[in-house]
Design a protein around this motif. Sequence first.
Motif, short mmCIF file in Angstrom:
data_model
loop_
_atom_site.label_atom_id
_atom_site.label_comp_id
_atom_site.label_asym_id
_atom_site.label_seq_id
_atom_site.Cartn_x
_atom_site.Cartn_y
_atom_site.Cartn_z
N SER A 70 -12.49 2.70 -12.88
CA SER A 70 -13.92 2.33 -13.03
C SER A 70 -14.79 2.92 -11.93
N CYS A 71 -14.64 4.24 -11.71
CA CYS A 71 -15.41 4.91 -10.66
C CYS A 71 -16.51 5.81 -11.22
N GLY A 72 -16.83 5.68 -12.50
CA GLY A 72 -17.90 6.49 -13.10
C GLY A 72 -17.52 7.94 -13.29
N LEU A 73 -16.27 8.18 -13.72
CA LEU A 73 -15.78 9.55 -13.85
C LEU A 73 -15.90 10.05 -15.29
N SER A 74 -15.91 11.37 -15.44
CA SER A 74 -15.99 12.00 -16.76
C SER A 74 -14.89 13.04 -16.90
N LYS A 75 -14.96 13.85 -17.94
CA LYS A 75 -13.96 14.88 -18.20
C LYS A 75 -13.85 15.87 -17.02
N ILE A 76 -14.96 16.11 -16.35
CA ILE A 76 -14.94 17.07 -15.24
C ILE A 76 -13.96 16.62 -14.16
N SER A 77 -13.92 15.32 -13.88
CA SER A 77 -12.98 14.81 -12.89
C SER A 77 -11.54 15.05 -13.31
N CYS A 78 -11.27 14.86 -14.61
CA CYS A 78 -9.92 15.13 -15.12
C CYS A 78 -9.55 16.59 -14.93
N ASP A 79 -10.52 17.47 -15.15
CA ASP A 79 -10.26 18.90 -14.95
C ASP A 79 -9.98 19.20 -13.49
N LYS A 108 -11.98 9.84 -23.09
CA LYS A 108 -11.44 10.01 -24.43
C LYS A 108 -10.23 10.94 -24.38
N ASP A 109 -9.53 11.03 -25.50
CA ASP A 109 -8.31 11.85 -25.55
C ASP A 109 -8.54 13.29 -25.09
#
Length: 423
Positions: free
Chosen positions: A366-375, A399-400
């Motif tokens: 719950s740190c406000g992350l998006s796909k960019i963080s996963c990348d 999301k997946d």
Amino acid sequence: MFHCFTNRKSEVLRDFLGKKYNESSLDHFLMETLIKSFRSKNGHLDLFVRFLHGLCLESNQRLLGGLLGQTENSPETIQRVINNLKNKKKFKISPDRSINIFHCLMEINDLSVHQEIQEFLKSENRSKKQLTMIQCSALAFMLQMSEEVLDELDLEKYNTTDQGRQRLIPAVRNCRKARLGRRGLSDTGLDYLAAALKSNPSYPTEVDLSGTYSNLKGSGVKQLFDFLENPRCKLETLRLERCDLSEISCDYLEAVLKLNPSYPREVDLSNHKLQDSGVKQLCLLLENPQHQIETLRLKRCDLSEISCDYLAAALKSNPSHLRELDLSSDSGYSTNNNKLKDSGVKHLCGFLESPGCKLETLRLRSCGLSKISCDYLAAALKSNPSHLRELILWGNKLKDPDVKQLSDLQQSPDYRLETLVWR
């Protein structure tokens, strides 16, 4: 024992020996001497007061022969003395000094409290037995004098008053784990705990003061953890979750830990308004090669991406010790949440890519992350695949497709990522 009497003690003894106390005054005299001993700051009258109580016994009176003159202490008088000792609840004394009341009972040959505590220690349902304050003092004495080290002292498990729990604090000297914070400690309780820890810095190896009601302001932290400066201190785990700490507390903690850099190994400062300035102080510790903190928890500390920058820079200079880092927030709360965002994770990945990084667990819930963080994370793991085993991203509304790269790494035998939680 007479050779150790000071002038003041001799005066009191002459009062005792020079009068034939009637049944209504002996118990009053002994209570007055006990109260006077409690008013002394260094406890120099404690042993003397025990001696005076021992003079109530006929066997001791016979040993002293004619010194006492005629003394006729009836069973009723002795019982009043015992009742006075057991029922006095308003003594404003330290837990250590309160143990002297228990010793006075033993001097009068009243073994009831001692027997009650022995039965309590043998009982399988200890939580059902409500302990009086004098029983808590006796229990603390027996635990700290035991040859067997207590595995855990959890004040919450004892059915007694807050004052009774405070009297159990001396047992900290002889336990491995001390859990003291869920019901909170008063300012004086913190003083007593600090004294107990300083007197035996080799124990405990874990101190947990976590709890909403623990009032550890900046000065309290400094006083309580001065014992960390002691080279004999072997504290492995320090938990201070929800103790109302501030960034000033980080200053004090950083200062005392400088002097004994090998301990503690696990530090939990979660659920405080430390902010970026507080983390900056902690990073002075992390970047020191002598410090060996392996687990650092900073959940819900009102951090931003700037904190990630501080952490990454510090850990790059000293990358080999930290094994677990928790910077999570909680979606159920709106205060003190860490708002790291994608830019913060990008800073952390600079540390993950470091060849010396040994981090095994990273929690970013719950740190406000998006796909960019996963990348960012996937790229960092590809450049340094050998260490991270657990990655927690739950609560970031991913999301997946956002975590596909990380999922692929988890499935690959070339990477050690065993646990990936994102929903």
